[in-house]
Design a protein around this motif. Structure first.
Motif, PDB file in Angstrom:
ATOM      1  N   ILE A 110       0.857  -1.188   0.000  1.00  0.00           N
ATOM      2  CA  ILE A 110       0.000   0.000   0.000  1.00  0.00           C
ATOM      3  C   ILE A 110       0.894   1.238   0.000  1.00  0.00           C
ATOM      4  O   ILE A 110       2.072   1.173   0.383  1.00  0.00           O
ATOM      5  N   THR A 111       0.333   2.340  -0.427  1.00  0.00           N
ATOM      6  CA  THR A 111       1.048   3.615  -0.427  1.00  0.00           C
ATOM      7  C   THR A 111       0.316   4.606   0.468  1.00  0.00           C
ATOM      8  O   THR A 111      -0.916   4.707   0.407  1.00  0.00           O
ATOM      9  N   VAL A 112       1.074   5.314   1.282  1.00  0.00           N
ATOM     10  CA  VAL A 112       0.516   6.424   2.057  1.00  0.00           C
ATOM     11  C   VAL A 112       1.191   7.701   1.569  1.00  0.00           C
ATOM     12  O   VAL A 112       2.418   7.817   1.599  1.00  0.00           O
ATOM     13  N   THR A 113       0.369   8.631   1.101  1.00  0.00           N
ATOM     14  CA  THR A 113       0.872   9.937   0.665  1.00  0.00           C
ATOM     15  C   THR A 113       0.561  10.970   1.734  1.00  0.00           C
ATOM     16  O   THR A 113      -0.582  11.112   2.161  1.00  0.00           O
ATOM     17  N   LEU A 114       1.584  11.673   2.156  1.00  0.00           N
ATOM     18  CA  LEU A 114       1.451  12.713   3.168  1.00  0.00           C
ATOM     19  C   LEU A 114       1.490  14.070   2.481  1.00  0.00           C
ATOM     20  O   LEU A 114       2.498  14.459   1.900  1.00  0.00           O
ATOM     21  N   ASP A 115       0.352  14.759   2.506  1.00  0.00           N
ATOM     22  CA  ASP A 115       0.270  16.100   1.932  1.00  0.00           C
ATOM     23  C   ASP A 115       0.452  17.117   3.050  1.00  0.00           C
ATOM     24  O   ASP A 115      -0.314  17.125   4.019  1.00  0.00           O
ATOM     25  N   LEU A 137       0.194  10.202   9.891  1.00  0.00           N
ATOM     26  CA  LEU A 137       0.504   8.832   9.489  1.00  0.00           C
ATOM     27  C   LEU A 137       0.089   7.830  10.562  1.00  0.00           C
ATOM     28  O   LEU A 137      -0.452   6.757  10.250  1.00  0.00           O
ATOM     29  N   ALA A 138       0.307   8.178  11.825  1.00  0.00           N
ATOM     30  CA  ALA A 138      -0.093   7.293  12.921  1.00  0.00           C
ATOM     31  C   ALA A 138      -1.598   7.056  12.901  1.00  0.00           C
ATOM     32  O   ALA A 138      -2.071   5.927  13.108  1.00  0.00           O
ATOM     33  N   LEU A 139      -2.363   8.104  12.653  1.00  0.00           N
ATOM     34  CA  LEU A 139      -3.820   7.965  12.600  1.00  0.00           C
ATOM     35  C   LEU A 139      -4.242   7.104  11.406  1.00  0.00           C
ATOM     36  O   LEU A 139      -5.178   6.303  11.518  1.00  0.00           O
ATOM     37  N   ALA A 140      -3.563   7.264  10.280  1.00  0.00           N
ATOM     38  CA  ALA A 140      -3.875   6.430   9.120  1.00  0.00           C
ATOM     39  C   ALA A 140      -3.572   4.964   9.409  1.00  0.00           C
ATOM     40  O   ALA A 140      -4.358   4.070   9.040  1.00  0.00           O
ATOM     41  N   PHE A 141      -2.454   4.711  10.072  1.00  0.00           N
ATOM     42  CA  PHE A 141      -2.119   3.323  10.425  1.00  0.00           C
ATOM     43  C   PHE A 141      -3.166   2.738  11.372  1.00  0.00           C
ATOM     44  O   PHE A 141      -3.538   1.561  11.256  1.00  0.00           O
ATOM     45  N   ARG A 142      -3.649   3.532  12.322  1.00  0.00           N
ATOM     46  CA  ARG A 142      -4.690   3.045  13.230  1.00  0.00           C
ATOM     47  C   ARG A 142      -5.943   2.655  12.457  1.00  0.00           C
ATOM     48  O   ARG A 142      -6.581   1.630  12.745  1.00  0.00           O
ATOM     49  N   LYS A 143      -6.294   3.467  11.482  1.00  0.00           N
ATOM     50  CA  LYS A 143      -7.490   3.159  10.690  1.00  0.00           C
ATOM     51  C   LYS A 143      -7.288   1.897   9.868  1.00  0.00           C
ATOM     52  O   LYS A 143      -8.188   1.053   9.757  1.00  0.00           O
ATOM     53  N   LEU A 144      -6.103   1.732   9.293  1.00  0.00           N
ATOM     54  CA  LEU A 144      -5.808   0.523   8.526  1.00  0.00           C
ATOM     55  C   LEU A 144      -5.861  -0.717   9.408  1.00  0.00           C
ATOM     56  O   LEU A 144      -6.359  -1.765   8.992  1.00  0.00           O
ATOM     57  N   ARG A 145      -5.377  -0.595  10.637  1.00  0.00           N
ATOM     58  CA  ARG A 145      -5.429  -1.743  11.550  1.00  0.00           C
ATOM     59  C   ARG A 145      -6.868  -2.053  11.946  1.00  0.00           C
ATOM     60  O   ARG A 145      -7.267  -3.232  11.991  1.00  0.00           O
ATOM     61  N   SER A 146      -7.647  -1.021  12.215  1.00  0.00           N
ATOM     62  CA  SER A 146      -9.038  -1.268  12.614  1.00  0.00           C
ATOM     63  C   SER A 146      -9.841  -1.882  11.479  1.00  0.00           C
ATOM     64  O   SER A 146     -10.814  -2.606  11.720  1.00  0.00           O
ATOM     65  N   ASN A 147      -9.427  -1.632  10.238  1.00  0.00           N
ATOM     66  CA  ASN A 147     -10.100  -2.218   9.075  1.00  0.00           C
ATOM     67  C   ASN A 147      -9.459  -3.527   8.628  1.00  0.00           C
ATOM     68  O   ASN A 147      -9.805  -4.057   7.560  1.00  0.00           O
ATOM     69  N   ASN A 148      -8.517  -4.030   9.458  1.00  0.00           N
ATOM     70  CA  ASN A 148      -7.834  -5.307   9.183  1.00  0.00           C
ATOM     71  C   ASN A 148      -7.039  -5.300   7.884  1.00  0.00           C
ATOM     72  O   ASN A 148      -6.808  -6.356   7.270  1.00  0.00           O
ATOM     73  N   VAL A 149      -6.588  -4.123   7.467  1.00  0.00           N
ATOM     74  CA  VAL A 149      -5.710  -4.050   6.298  1.00  0.00           C
ATOM     75  C   VAL A 149      -4.282  -4.395   6.693  1.00  0.00           C
ATOM     76  O   VAL A 149      -3.551  -5.023   5.931  1.00  0.00           O
ATOM     77  N   ILE A 150      -3.884  -3.986   7.890  1.00  0.00           N
ATOM     78  CA  ILE A 150      -2.586  -4.370   8.447  1.00  0.00           C
ATOM     79  C   ILE A 150      -2.828  -5.025   9.800  1.00  0.00           C
ATOM     80  O   ILE A 150      -3.845  -4.764  10.456  1.00  0.00           O
TER      81      ILE A 150
END
Length: 237
Positions: A110-115, A137-150
């Protein structure tokens, strides 16, 4: 006395507001004195072509300033048809800083773009962008974990950045525009909470500086980033 009235080792007032952008997977508005930067993290379920099939994720960044973020209006780079060298250098720096504290294999492809968009500039915009981008980025990672992406948050450390400089012959922490524009030397320190150095950008503006001055700047940077790490943690709860 510094123009702002601060002590030589004193940060400007720092605040980090999370969830500022309603649609991004993670966002943070960071304020450091008169500098304000909106950092958003956007997730895509793919990686650049050069990384496909490697089982690793990618983190990249884009940086820009609103036309009236500064004292006089600046042209939009989109209107000029190309980014300035400064913009390209800063956004590459932000990307490097965040990749330095992430296990990209644990991200998957996956790609995370930080604007990082500068709303108001009063010195230290790249440092504020890095510090705020970590929170987004930390908040995005939390969301990905809660959605079982990571399966787990892939951070290997915490990163923040701060400027220091020699102003009127004295080492000082967290330069604002008045000090930055008149500094004898200035530097940007990107450091990890564990004591690691990600990158240092140091330049003699009016006069060279010696080893003792550099060590004084590094000591101030470590003190300043310790406060920024605490602000990041408080923002993330």
């Amino acid at each position: 006395m510094r123009p702002s009235g601060r002590n030589f080792n004193e940060l400007r007032k720092v605040s980090i507001e999370t969830g500022f952008s309603h649609h991004a997977e993670g966002s943070a508005l960071i304020r450091m004195g008169g500098t304000e930067v909106l950092c958003t993290a956007s997730v895509e379920g793919k990686v650049p072509g050069f990384m496909r099939g490697q089982g690793e994720g990618w983190i990249t960044a884009e940086y820009g300033m609103l036309p009236r973020a500064t004292h006089t209006r600046g042209d939009r780079e989109a209107a000029r048809g190309k980014q300035s060298g400064r913009t390209q250098e800063i956004q590459r720096l932000i990307g490097r800083a965040l990749r330095a504290v992430v296990d990209r294999k644990a991200m998957g492809e996956i790609t995370v773009t930080l604007d990082c968009d500068v709303l108001n500039a009063d010195g230290g915009t790249r440092c504020a962008a890095i510090t705020g981008a970590y929170v987004a980025l930390a908040l995005a990672f939390r969301k990905l974990r809660s959605n079982n992406v990571i399966k787990a948050i892939p951070f290997t450390g915490q990163v923040a950045a701060v400027s220091c400089g020699i102003f009127q012959g004295n080492p000082v922490l967290d330069l604002d525009y008045t000090e930055d524009s008149a500094a004898d030397a200035d530097a940007n320190f990107i450091l990890t909470q564990g004591g690691g150095i990600v990158e240092i950008q140091a330049t003699a503006e009016k006069s060279t500086f010696d080893d003792a001055s550099f060590q004084a700047l590094l000591s101030l940077a470590r003190q300043g980033t310790a406060e920024l790490f605490a602000a990041q943690k408080a923002a993330l709860g």
